[in-house]
Write a protein that holds these residues in place. Structure first.
Motif, PDB file in Angstrom:
ATOM      1  N   ALA A  22     -36.490 -28.501  11.435  1.00 21.31           N
ATOM      2  CA  ALA A  22     -36.231 -28.271  12.857  1.00 21.31           C
ATOM      3  C   ALA A  22     -37.256 -27.305  13.443  1.00 21.31           C
ATOM      4  CB  ALA A  22     -34.822 -27.726  13.047  1.00 21.31           C
ATOM      5  N   GLU A  67     -27.759 -27.997  14.723  1.00 21.47           N
ATOM      6  CA  GLU A  67     -27.264 -29.325  15.036  1.00 21.47           C
ATOM      7  C   GLU A  67     -27.649 -30.316  13.936  1.00 21.47           C
ATOM      8  OE1 GLU A  67     -25.315 -32.408  16.958  1.00 21.47           O
ATOM      9  OE2 GLU A  67     -25.160 -30.218  17.075  1.00 21.47           O
ATOM     10  N   ALA A  68     -28.864 -30.167  13.414  1.00 24.86           N
ATOM     11  CA  ALA A  68     -29.309 -31.070  12.351  1.00 24.86           C
ATOM     12  C   ALA A  68     -28.439 -30.933  11.108  1.00 24.86           C
ATOM     13  CB  ALA A  68     -30.773 -30.790  12.007  1.00 24.86           C
ATOM     14  N   SER A  84     -31.626 -26.493  17.192  1.00 25.37           N
ATOM     15  CA  SER A  84     -31.787 -27.822  16.602  1.00 25.37           C
ATOM     16  C   SER A  84     -31.547 -27.786  15.096  1.00 25.37           C
ATOM     17  CB  SER A  84     -33.175 -28.391  16.917  1.00 25.37           C
ATOM     18  OG  SER A  84     -34.197 -27.514  16.478  1.00 25.37           O
ATOM     19  N   ALA A 126     -33.014 -30.794   6.568  1.00 27.23           N
ATOM     20  CA  ALA A 126     -32.957 -31.047   8.013  1.00 27.23           C
ATOM     21  C   ALA A 126     -33.174 -29.752   8.796  1.00 27.23           C
ATOM     22  CB  ALA A 126     -31.611 -31.668   8.369  1.00 27.23           C
TER      23      ALA A 126
END
Length: 555
Positions: free
Chosen positions: A540, A548-549, A545, A536
């Motif tokens: 990004a 957060e992922a 991001s 993830a």
């Protein structure tokens, strides 16, 4: 009205409190009362020498009382305060007819311009240089050295930037969080705050103007700073975070994922004192012994016997029980000027002759150090691995590996230059292990000065491009069945540590104070979930991001 400011997160944790703004100014009245100082250039230079000596002594005293990264940074500041080039510039200005204070101002600005123009690690020293200037000025005019005011109640410290001496002296029970307008994730403020365990956000532009006189909720995980939040809600969030961190701090090992995949957790150390202190934490050895920090105040190269004694003191606590110590050969140059090894006249030291490159012109410097390391390993019976910094080519790795293997030790190289990551599969044909220095790897990959606040988003180790290089090196290690670790500041981030494990990293080395939170976080996640978090983050587009992922995938 709640104001939200976004900066770069460097030390996770939530904290709430009244804002205390730090200022490093010397009073104008004291400067005016001092006047021009001694009229005779020789007497003026003697006054400068006295003031510099007192400032350097103060740094050394703080360094003696500290350990690890804090001691390293303070020792380096003592060396910068007594720099011969700075003294020569002051003397030149005095002989040209300038009075003492203008001569000092001009000399400092000369070096600020030079350092800032060099970029990279040298630009990071501008904050240190201005701090030294303020301290020397205060000593000359008879005032106490400037510094951070001592809060009377737990507070959020906000500053344009913080010098090493200021950050090192902070009391975590009174300074509950740090917010600076400048600096990046590998600045001295960030490094020391991480060792102290104080939630920290850097590169928060406009923080002083927005936060002065208000309360603030600081989120060191996301980099968000909220002004004047609801007190009850903020205190509840902080209490929950404090309970979670307390649970993490109780972790005692061993290092492994929730489904049993081993992950070695190691300590970064600078000297014998920090090596001994690290034994109180659940570490399985030392992943980075920065040898150059033992010699920042040496004008001449220590003998092999002298070096062997220093190294043996670091190795001795880790003899037996399957533990090992990774010794890094001299990483002199750039922001760590070692008098007997550095090249002081380089235009851009960060891209110049530093680390292993010092051995190109003086092979004996490396070979004498390797002799001393081998003696120390034999004397203590400690398993010793040796790695070289700033390796850029396969040929460099080969030559280093041969020299280390001839002495019966394991050989490795640091992956700090993107070429070393891209060629990791070939490098591992020549050496036994790799250790990724994420601080420099990030800077060189993103072509971004670590101290440029407006580029702090680029010097974030969560940059997907940096994670891609880590993945390449880790995959090379998996295929060669050889260990690949991380010894940069990224290893101290519990969330990022899970991602690194998911990328295939086999060991994490960090400030000893960060080991328990990292171990607890990794221990709560399966290897499969770590791999999902890694995928993830790699997918990004930017650090925020990517964080957060990875975060939403935590169980």
């Amino acid at each position: 009205m709640v104001t939200s400011i976004q900066g770069t997160p460097v030390v996770p944790g939530l904290a709430f409190g009244p804002v205390l703004v730090a200022s490093a100014d010397v009073s104008t009245s004291a400067v005016e009362a001092f006047g021009g100082g001694p009229a005779d250039p020789a007497a003026a230079l003697a006054a400068y020498d006295d003031a510099v000596g007192l400032v350097a002594d103060g740094f050394r005293a703080r360094a003696t009382a500290a350990t690890g990264a804090t001691a390293e940074v303070l020792t380096a500041s003592a060396g910068l305060a007594t720099d011969r080039g700075m003294r020569a510039a002051v003397r030149k200005n005095l002989n040209a007819g300038q009075q003492l204070l203008p001569a000092l101002d001009a000399a400092v600005e000369q070096f600020v311009t030079v350092f800032a123009g060099m970029g990279g690690l040298m630009a990071e020293r501008v904050t240190d240089l201005r701090d030294i200037h303020a301290r020397v000025l205060a000593r000359l005019v008879g005032e106490p050295e400037p510094g951070v005011p001592v809060p009377t109640t737990p507070s959020v410290l906000v500053a344009g930037d913080l010098a090493p001496a200021d950050t090192a002296g902070l009391d975590p029970s009174l300074v509950v969080a740090i917010v600076t307008e400048r600096g990046g994730p590998t600045s001295h403020t960030a490094i020391i705050a991480r060792q102290l365990g104080i939630p920290c956000v850097v590169g928060a532009a406009g923080a002083i103007a927005e936060l002065d006189g208000r309360t603030a909720l600081v989120d060191g995980q996301t980099g968000t700073v909220q002004a004047d939040p609801d007190h009850a809600e903020a205190e509840a969030l902080v209490a929950a975070d404090r309970a979670e961190r307390a649970a993490l701090a109780s972790w005692s090992g061993p290092g492994r994922t929730a489904d049993g995949r081993p992950v070695k957790l190691l300590a970064n150390v600078a000297d014998a004192a920090s090596a001994r202190a690290a034994t109180s934490e659940p570490v399985t050895g030392i992943g980075l012994f920065r040898t150059e920090l033992s010699f920042l105040d040496r004008e001449t190269e220590p003998s092999v016997d002298e070096q062997a004694a220093i190294y043996a003191d670091v190795l001795e606590p880790y003899a037996g029980d399957g533990r090992h110590v990774v010794v890094r050969t001299l990483d002199a140059g750039s922001d760590k000027p070692v008098a007997f090894a550095s090249h002081p006249d380089e235009e851009n030291p960060a891209l110049g002759v530093r680390g292993l490159r010092l051995a190109f012109a003086d092979p004996g410097l490396l070979h004498r150090q390797l002799d001393a390391i081998a003696i120390a390993a034999e004397r203590t019976g400690t398993e010793c691995w040796v790695m070289a910094p700033m390796v850029a080519t396969v040929a460099e790795a080969r030559d280093f590996g041969v020299a280390v293997h001839e002495r019966g030790l394991k050989a490795g190289v640091m992956v700090e230059v993107p070429s070393a990551a891209l060629l990791a599969h070939k490098v591992l044909e020549e050496v036994d292990f790799l250790s990724i220095g994420t601080n420099d790897l990030t800077q060189y990959t993103m072509a971004a000065d670590r101290m440029a606040s407006d580029l702090a988003h680029l010097t974030d180790p969560w940059q997907p491009a940096v994670l891609q290089l880590v993945a390449i090196a880790a995959e090379a290690g998996r295929r060669a069945d050889k260990p690949v670790g991380v010894c940069g500041e990224a290893a101290a981030d519990p969330l990022l540590a899970c991602v690194l494990v998911g990328l295939g990293i086999t060991s994490l080395s960090m400030a000893a104070a960060a080991v328990r939170p990292v171990g607890a976080r990794v221990g709560g996640v399966t290897l499969g979930r770590c791999e999902e978090m890694a995928e993830a983050a790699l997918a990004a587009e930017d650090p925020a991001s990517a964080r957060e992922a990875a975060r939403v995938l935590l169980p």
